[in-house]
Design a protein around this motif. Structure first.
Motif: not given
Length: 168
Positions: A105, A107, A113, A155, A157
């Motif tokens: 992931y 951001d 990340s 969120t 993520d």
């Protein structure tokens, strides 16, 4: 221990450990680290959804369809998944979460990340969510959850993980 002082493994783009840093420093500097995401279902198949407390270091006050958190230095993804699920749900004796997939992931707003290890578990125990982590929770059907995806602040993520999980 203050959560910001917890030591994390810092990893590269291939998820190899390249160093260690306190969580607060990792977040402040955007250092890549590891996290465990656990989709929790009740025996009826409903998904545990919760709102994070406003005191969380990352994404305070947002909704999440996964429990979880950072993987500590030297900790395995599997161990972190079980630890985080039991801590956040306030249960003990949960079966080991089943691994589903892992993804990086990043951001889009420059918040760093993290390698995100996604697993799933069925919880047939009464949950007593950790008050310092969760300030609201419910088990929702997939349809109930999906009707709220555009209405609630989630969120980012967890939205990325959920999209991969459901192929949205």
């Amino acid at each position: 221990m203050n959560p910001a002082e917890e030591i994390l493994d810092i990893v590269d783009a291939q998820d190899h450990v390249i160093g260690q840093a306190p969580r607060g420093e990792a977040y402040a500097r955007g250092l890549r680290h590891r996290a465990a995401f656990i989709l929790v279902r009740d025996p009826a198949g409903r998904i545990f959804v919760h709102r994070r407390t406003p005191t969380k270091l990352v994404f305070p006050g947002r909704y999440d369809m996964f429990v979880g958190g950072v993987v500590g230095a030297g900790e395995s993804y599997d161990a972190a998944a079980l630890r985080e699920a039991e801590e956040e749900l306030g249960v003990s004796g949960l079966p080991a979460p089943a691994p589903l997939f892992k993804f990086l992931y990043e951001d889009p707003h420059g918040g760093g990340s993290w390698w995100s290890y996604v697993s799933e578990v069925t919880c047939d125990l009464p949950v007593r969510p950790q008050a310092e982590e969760i300030d609201w929770h419910a088990f929702l059907t997939r349809d109930e959850l999906e009707r709220r995806l555009d209405a609630w602040p989630w969120t980012p993520d967890s939205l990325a993980a959920y999209a991969r999980l459901t192929h949205r």
